[in-house]
Design a protein around this motif. Structure first.
Motif, PDB file in Angstrom:
ATOM      1  N   UNK A  15       2.400 -20.494  -5.180  1.00  0.00           N
ATOM      2  CA  UNK A  15       2.280 -20.347  -3.726  1.00  0.00           C
ATOM      3  C   UNK A  15       1.235 -19.287  -3.383  1.00  0.00           C
ATOM      4  N   UNK A  16       1.320 -18.139  -4.035  1.00  0.00           N
ATOM      5  CA  UNK A  16       0.374 -17.052  -3.780  1.00  0.00           C
ATOM      6  C   UNK A  16      -1.033 -17.460  -4.205  1.00  0.00           C
ATOM      7  N   UNK A  17      -1.166 -18.105  -5.341  1.00  0.00           N
ATOM      8  CA  UNK A  17      -2.483 -18.549  -5.800  1.00  0.00           C
ATOM      9  C   UNK A  17      -3.120 -19.474  -4.771  1.00  0.00           C
ATOM     10  N   UNK A  18      -2.331 -20.360  -4.222  1.00  0.00           N
ATOM     11  CA  UNK A  18      -2.843 -21.273  -3.207  1.00  0.00           C
ATOM     12  C   UNK A  18      -3.275 -20.503  -1.958  1.00  0.00           C
ATOM     13  N   UNK A  19      -2.493 -19.513  -1.554  1.00  0.00           N
ATOM     14  CA  UNK A  19      -2.807 -18.711  -0.367  1.00  0.00           C
ATOM     15  C   UNK A  19      -4.112 -17.944  -0.521  1.00  0.00           C
ATOM     16  N   UNK A  20      -4.396 -17.441  -1.716  1.00  0.00           N
ATOM     17  CA  UNK A  20      -5.618 -16.647  -1.922  1.00  0.00           C
ATOM     18  C   UNK A  20      -6.786 -17.503  -2.400  1.00  0.00           C
ATOM     19  N   UNK A  21      -6.574 -18.804  -2.525  1.00  0.00           N
ATOM     20  CA  UNK A  21      -7.656 -19.722  -2.855  1.00  0.00           C
ATOM     21  C   UNK A  21      -8.003 -19.822  -4.329  1.00  0.00           C
ATOM     22  N   UNK A  22      -7.039 -19.525  -5.203  1.00  0.00           N
ATOM     23  CA  UNK A  22      -7.255 -19.639  -6.640  1.00  0.00           C
ATOM     24  C   UNK A  22      -6.591 -20.919  -7.118  1.00  0.00           C
ATOM     25  N   UNK A  23      -7.325 -21.721  -7.865  1.00  0.00           N
ATOM     26  CA  UNK A  23      -6.802 -22.987  -8.356  1.00  0.00           C
ATOM     27  C   UNK A  23      -6.091 -22.770  -9.699  1.00  0.00           C
ATOM     28  N   UNK A  24      -4.779 -22.568  -9.652  1.00  0.00           N
ATOM     29  CA  UNK A  24      -3.978 -22.446 -10.874  1.00  0.00           C
ATOM     30  C   UNK A  24      -3.486 -23.828 -11.270  1.00  0.00           C
ATOM     31  N   UNK A  25      -3.495 -24.084 -12.551  1.00  0.00           N
ATOM     32  CA  UNK A  25      -2.967 -25.352 -13.037  1.00  0.00           C
ATOM     33  C   UNK A  25      -1.772 -25.084 -13.938  1.00  0.00           C
ATOM     34  N   UNK A  26      -0.972 -26.089 -14.162  1.00  0.00           N
ATOM     35  CA  UNK A  26       0.179 -25.951 -15.057  1.00  0.00           C
ATOM     36  C   UNK A  26      -0.338 -25.665 -16.460  1.00  0.00           C
ATOM     37  N   UNK A  27       0.293 -24.747 -17.145  1.00  0.00           N
ATOM     38  CA  UNK A  27      -0.107 -24.438 -18.511  1.00  0.00           C
ATOM     39  C   UNK A  27      -1.125 -23.323 -18.583  1.00  0.00           C
ATOM     40  N   UNK A  28      -2.122 -23.515 -19.415  1.00  0.00           N
ATOM     41  CA  UNK A  28      -3.122 -22.486 -19.719  1.00  0.00           C
ATOM     42  C   UNK A  28      -4.063 -22.241 -18.539  1.00  0.00           C
TER      43      UNK A  28
END
Length: 58
Positions: A15-28
């Motif tokens: 949720x936080x990653x999305x709010x700050x505009x960072x594209x986190x993916x599942x895993x690594x």
């Protein structure tokens, strides 16, 4: 209980990653910059502080 708290933390992290505009993916996610990782972590701390105290962190 530990898996439930990890699930809640993971949800908050994405949720936080999305709010700050960072594209986190599942895993690594070793390909994100230290700056982006710090932005995610810092904003998680702010949210936890706010939830715990009811006050905004500045």
């Amino acid at each position: 209980m530990a898996s439930n708290s990890k699930t809640k933390f993971d949800k908050l992290k994405y949720e936080v990653a999305s709010e700050v505009g960072v594209n986190l993916k599942q895993g690594y996610n070793g390909d994100i910059t230290a700056r982006d990782a710090g932005r995610i972590g810092g904003n998680i701390v702010k949210k936890v502080f706010q939830a715990y105290t009811g006050k905004n962190y500045q």
